[in-house]
Design an enzyme around this catalytic site. Structure first.
Site, PDB file in Angstrom:
ATOM      1  N   GLU A   1      -2.792  -0.926  -8.229  1.00 47.57           N
ATOM      2  CA  GLU A   1      -2.799   0.730  -7.674  1.00 47.57           C
ATOM      3  C   GLU A   1      -2.024   1.537  -7.511  1.00 47.57           C
ATOM      4  O   GLU A   1      -1.199   1.340  -6.166  1.00 47.57           O
ATOM      5  CB  GLU A   1      -4.223  -0.039  -6.181  1.00 47.57           C
ATOM      6  CG  GLU A   1      -5.364  -1.067  -7.172  1.00 47.57           C
ATOM      7  CD  GLU A   1      -6.441  -0.446  -7.721  1.00 47.57           C
ATOM      8  OE1 GLU A   1      -6.187   0.825  -7.827  1.00 47.57           O
ATOM      9  OE2 GLU A   1      -7.105  -0.916  -7.721  1.00 47.57           O
TER      10      GLU A   1
ATOM     11  N   CYS B   1      -3.230   8.144  -1.465  1.00 42.59           N
ATOM     12  CA  CYS B   1      -3.493   8.017  -2.619  1.00 42.59           C
ATOM     13  C   CYS B   1      -4.381   8.611  -3.109  1.00 42.59           C
ATOM     14  O   CYS B   1      -3.973   9.646  -4.689  1.00 42.59           O
ATOM     15  CB  CYS B   1      -3.793   5.995  -3.353  1.00 42.59           C
ATOM     16  SG  CYS B   1      -4.807   5.364  -2.706  1.00 42.59           S
TER      17      CYS B   1
HETATM   18  P1  NAP Z   1       6.550   1.384  -2.032  1.00 36.55           P
HETATM   19  O1  NAP Z   1       7.884   1.936  -1.266  1.00 36.55           O
HETATM   20  O2  NAP Z   1       6.216   0.974  -3.628  1.00 36.55           O
HETATM   21  O3  NAP Z   1       6.293   0.088  -1.552  1.00 36.55           O
HETATM   22  C1  NAP Z   1       4.911  -0.708  -1.155  1.00 36.55           C
HETATM   23  C2  NAP Z   1       5.053  -2.314  -1.514  1.00 36.55           C
HETATM   24  O4  NAP Z   1       6.165  -2.542  -2.593  1.00 36.55           O
HETATM   25  C3  NAP Z   1       6.039  -2.225  -0.425  1.00 36.55           C
HETATM   26  O5  NAP Z   1       5.267  -3.769   0.106  1.00 36.55           O
HETATM   27  C4  NAP Z   1       7.148  -3.046  -0.725  1.00 36.55           C
HETATM   28  O6  NAP Z   1       8.379  -3.427   0.545  1.00 36.55           O
HETATM   29  C5  NAP Z   1       7.122  -3.051  -1.551  1.00 36.55           C
HETATM   30  N1  NAP Z   1       8.021  -2.774  -2.352  1.00 36.55           N
HETATM   31  C6  NAP Z   1       8.785  -1.740  -2.562  1.00 36.55           C
HETATM   32  N2  NAP Z   1       9.536  -1.639  -3.855  1.00 36.55           N
HETATM   33  C7  NAP Z   1       9.549  -2.967  -4.604  1.00 36.55           C
HETATM   34  C8  NAP Z   1       9.987  -3.602  -5.706  1.00 36.55           C
HETATM   35  N3  NAP Z   1      10.922  -3.119  -6.593  1.00 36.55           N
HETATM   36  N4  NAP Z   1       9.622  -4.729  -6.481  1.00 36.55           N
HETATM   37  C9  NAP Z   1       8.560  -5.474  -5.025  1.00 36.55           C
HETATM   38  N5  NAP Z   1       8.011  -4.852  -4.308  1.00 36.55           N
HETATM   39  C10 NAP Z   1       8.275  -3.975  -3.789  1.00 36.55           C
HETATM   40  O7  NAP Z   1       5.010   2.249  -1.951  1.00 36.55           O
HETATM   41  P2  NAP Z   1       4.843   3.072  -0.077  1.00 36.55           P
HETATM   42  O8  NAP Z   1       5.577   3.933  -0.152  1.00 36.55           O
HETATM   43  O9  NAP Z   1       4.700   1.824   0.598  1.00 36.55           O
HETATM   44  O10 NAP Z   1       3.317   3.204  -0.445  1.00 36.55           O
HETATM   45  C11 NAP Z   1       2.734   4.342  -0.507  1.00 36.55           C
HETATM   46  C12 NAP Z   1       2.618   5.010  -2.301  1.00 36.55           C
HETATM   47  O11 NAP Z   1       1.177   3.714  -2.461  1.00 36.55           O
HETATM   48  C13 NAP Z   1       2.053   5.944  -3.145  1.00 36.55           C
HETATM   49  O12 NAP Z   1       2.315   6.460  -3.790  1.00 36.55           O
HETATM   50  C14 NAP Z   1       0.528   5.740  -2.664  1.00 36.55           C
HETATM   51  O13 NAP Z   1      -0.309   6.470  -3.629  1.00 36.55           O
HETATM   52  C15 NAP Z   1       0.796   4.321  -2.971  1.00 36.55           C
HETATM   53  N6  NAP Z   1      -0.896   3.793  -2.689  1.00 36.55           N
HETATM   54  C16 NAP Z   1      -1.539   3.673  -3.576  1.00 36.55           C
HETATM   55  C17 NAP Z   1      -3.213   3.568  -3.830  1.00 36.55           C
HETATM   56  C18 NAP Z   1      -3.843   2.817  -4.967  1.00 36.55           C
HETATM   57  O14 NAP Z   1      -5.025   2.024  -4.083  1.00 36.55           O
HETATM   58  N7  NAP Z   1      -4.097   3.638  -5.452  1.00 36.55           N
HETATM   59  C19 NAP Z   1      -3.018   2.904  -1.891  1.00 36.55           C
HETATM   60  C20 NAP Z   1      -2.711   3.315  -1.013  1.00 36.55           C
HETATM   61  C21 NAP Z   1      -1.427   3.613  -1.781  1.00 36.55           C
HETATM   62  P3  NAP Z   1       8.749  -2.646   1.173  1.00 36.55           P
HETATM   63  O15 NAP Z   1       8.493  -1.857   2.189  1.00 36.55           O
HETATM   64  O16 NAP Z   1       9.427  -3.323   2.050  1.00 36.55           O
HETATM   65  O17 NAP Z   1       9.877  -1.483   0.450  1.00 36.55           O
END
Ligand code: NAP
Length: 452
Positions: free
Chosen positions: A227, A261
């Site tokens: 997602e 998102c």
């Molecule tokens: P993010 O940086 O991708 O982090 C999401 C999760 O992934 C965190 O737990 C993060 O851990 C972990 N993570 C980051 N890099 C990783 C890697 N290389 N390998 C494994 N895990 C990793 O995203 P965010 O800034 O927290 O959230 C915002 C994003 O989420 C936006 O793009 C938003 O649109 C999207 N989102 C999508 C939905 C949907 O349902 N489609 C819903 C909500 C949000 P750390 O914090 O420890 O880095």
């Protein structure tokens, strides 16, 4: 040590010991061994516990909501609503999981043939901070009801909420280790996905994280659900009810301080009504109350991290250089970003091509229906689109033209436990919620009886 810091005050709220590899291994072993007994429990037993989790959330919504507000700056009324929505998804699956996972009879040459939906084991959930409870519960409620076990790797800035989620299940009386929060950074995710006793992974987050997690899962031939981000359009067709659609679009973009998102990030307006629509839209955005997230009158809080506010600032500056015009807001003070409206957006500008994750909306005018469809579909994202029109026949004709995972008519795109949720293109794959979501992490077993 993983530290939670209040983005409004800058204060440290809590710190959490990061698990070592040995400790992570122990958690996985405990999860795996719990699976052996949990999968044998009846739906009635699981349902009873899930209803207790819903009650725990409702009874202590203030405690859980305050932690969210302090950790990531969400205004307290919105944080409380998030907790209540989590109770709803628990109740929904407590009431519906059994019928959703009933054997599906299929008429064939066999005496009896059907599909059984069986649990697969330990599922890893990698989750984001923007809805720190909701994103996790919409995974955990169906996963546990299906007989799976959940392990959580939450975003590093919301570990207090992550621990609270584990606490909800413990207080509800779930057997130990049915749901564990692993206090770890993202570097430890790879080994967990590769672990024999972890059967699948779901990630909600950025494309970068999604791509990494899905590649590892792919190498291990394990199921994944992604997602990811979105850049939803809000399309105002020529016959839209302006008063109603303005109100809905303000909510669609600015709730959760724009960090959603499915927020409507690109406002597309039919050219002849653009001025009238924008006047009213600007007036209402100007009235949104910014302030202390703990104040129940606050609608716009702060962004969860200063780096995110800086990213948004850069996207806007770059777009302005390319010809866009700020007609409201545009300024940043630390983690606070003014509600911002930017007109003249077009392809090639970051505010149109990329996901903007904060309280800023881009505006583009279109001359006819085909151009509106092309503008919507020109995005690489495909989470959802909202269209505004008073003509039902026209709306029905337009729905199939959009490439997104959802089309909402005269409504903002929102998640609802009863409806599937998920995207197309770089917004990800797989579905959460409804009967579609609960089946994602099941073995759809084909059963064929030739006798009896
Ligand atoms: P993010 O940086 O991708 O982090 C999401 C999760 O992934 C965190 O737990 C993060 O851990 C972990 N993570 C980051 N890099 C990783 C890697 N290389 N390998 C494994 N895990 C990793 O995203 P965010 O800034 O927290 O959230 C915002 C994003 O989420 C936006 O793009 C938003 O649109 C999207 N989102 C999508 C939905 C949907 O349902 N489609 C819903 C909500 C949000 P750390 O914090 O420890 O880095």
């Amino acid at each position: 040590m993983i530290i939670s810091r209040n983005p409004y005050t800058g204060e440290e709220i809590s710190n959490h010991h990061e698990l070592s590899d040995t400790e992570v291994e122990k958690c996985i072993q405990k999860a795996h061994s719990r699976f052996k007994s949990w999968k044998e429990t009846s739906f009635a037993e699981r349902s009873n516990l899930m209803m207790k989790a819903a009650k725990e959330l409702k009874d202590n919504s203030r405690e859980y909501a305050e932690a969210i507000t302090k950790e990531m700056g969400k205004p307290i009324t919105q944080a409380t609503a998030e907790i209540e929505k989590c109770a709803w998804v628990c109740e929904y699956y407590a009431e519906n999981a059994e019928s959703q996972l009933e054997n599906e009879k299929i008429k064939t040459d066999a005496k009896n043939s059907y599909v059984a939906y069986e649990p697969i084991g330990v599922v890893l959930a990698v989750m984001p901070w923007n809805y720190p409870f909701w994103q996790v519960f919409r995974f955990a409620a169906p996963a546990l009801m299906a007989g799976n076990i959940g392990i959580l790797k939450h975003a590093s800035n919301v570990m207090l909420s992550a621990n609270n989620i584990q606490k909800v299940f413990e207080r509800a009386g779930f057997p130990k280790d049915c749901f564990q929060n692993l206090v770890i950074g993202s570097k430890k995710v790879e080994n967990i996905i590769r672990h024999t006793n972890v059967k699948a992974v779901t990630l909600t987050g950025s494309g970068r994280a999604g791509s990494s997690v899905a590649s590892i899962a792919g190498e291990e031939i394990k199921k994944s659900v992604l997602e990811l981000g979105g850049s939803n359009a809000l399309v105002i067709f020529k016959d839209a009810n302006i008063a109603e659609s303005v109100k809905t679009c303000v909510q669609a973009r600015f709730q959760n301080t724009g960090q959603s998102c499915i927020a409507g990030k690109r406002l597309l307006i039919y050219k002849d009504i653009a001025e009238e629509f924008l006047d009213e839209f600007t007036r209402q955005v100007r009235e949104l109350k910014s302030g202390d997230p703990m104040d129940k009158e606050t609608f716009i809080g702060v962004m969860a991290k200063e780096s995110l506010a800086e990213d948004l600032e850069d996207q806007i500056k770059d777009s302005v250089k390319k010809g866009a015009k700020i007609i409201l807001g545009g300024k940043r003070d630390g983690t606070y970003f003014e509600p911002t409206i930017i007109t003249g957006a077009k392809e090639g500008m970051p505010i149109f091509d990329e996901e903007t994750f904060g309280p800023a909306i881009s505006v583009t005018e279109f001359k006819d229906d085909q151009e509106a469809v092309d503008l919507v579909n020109s995005s690489n994202f495909g989470l959802g689109v909202s269209i505004f029109t008073e003509d039902e026949k026209f709306a029905l004709k337009m729905v199939p033209k959009f490439e997104d995972g959802a089309v909402f008519v005269n409504e903002l795109v929102k998640s609802d436990p009863r409806l599937p949720f998920g995207g197309t293109k770089i917004s990800g794959y797989g579905r959460e919620l409804s009967h579609h979501g609960i089946k994602e992490f099941t073995n759809r077993k084909t059963v064929y009886f030739n006798k009896y």
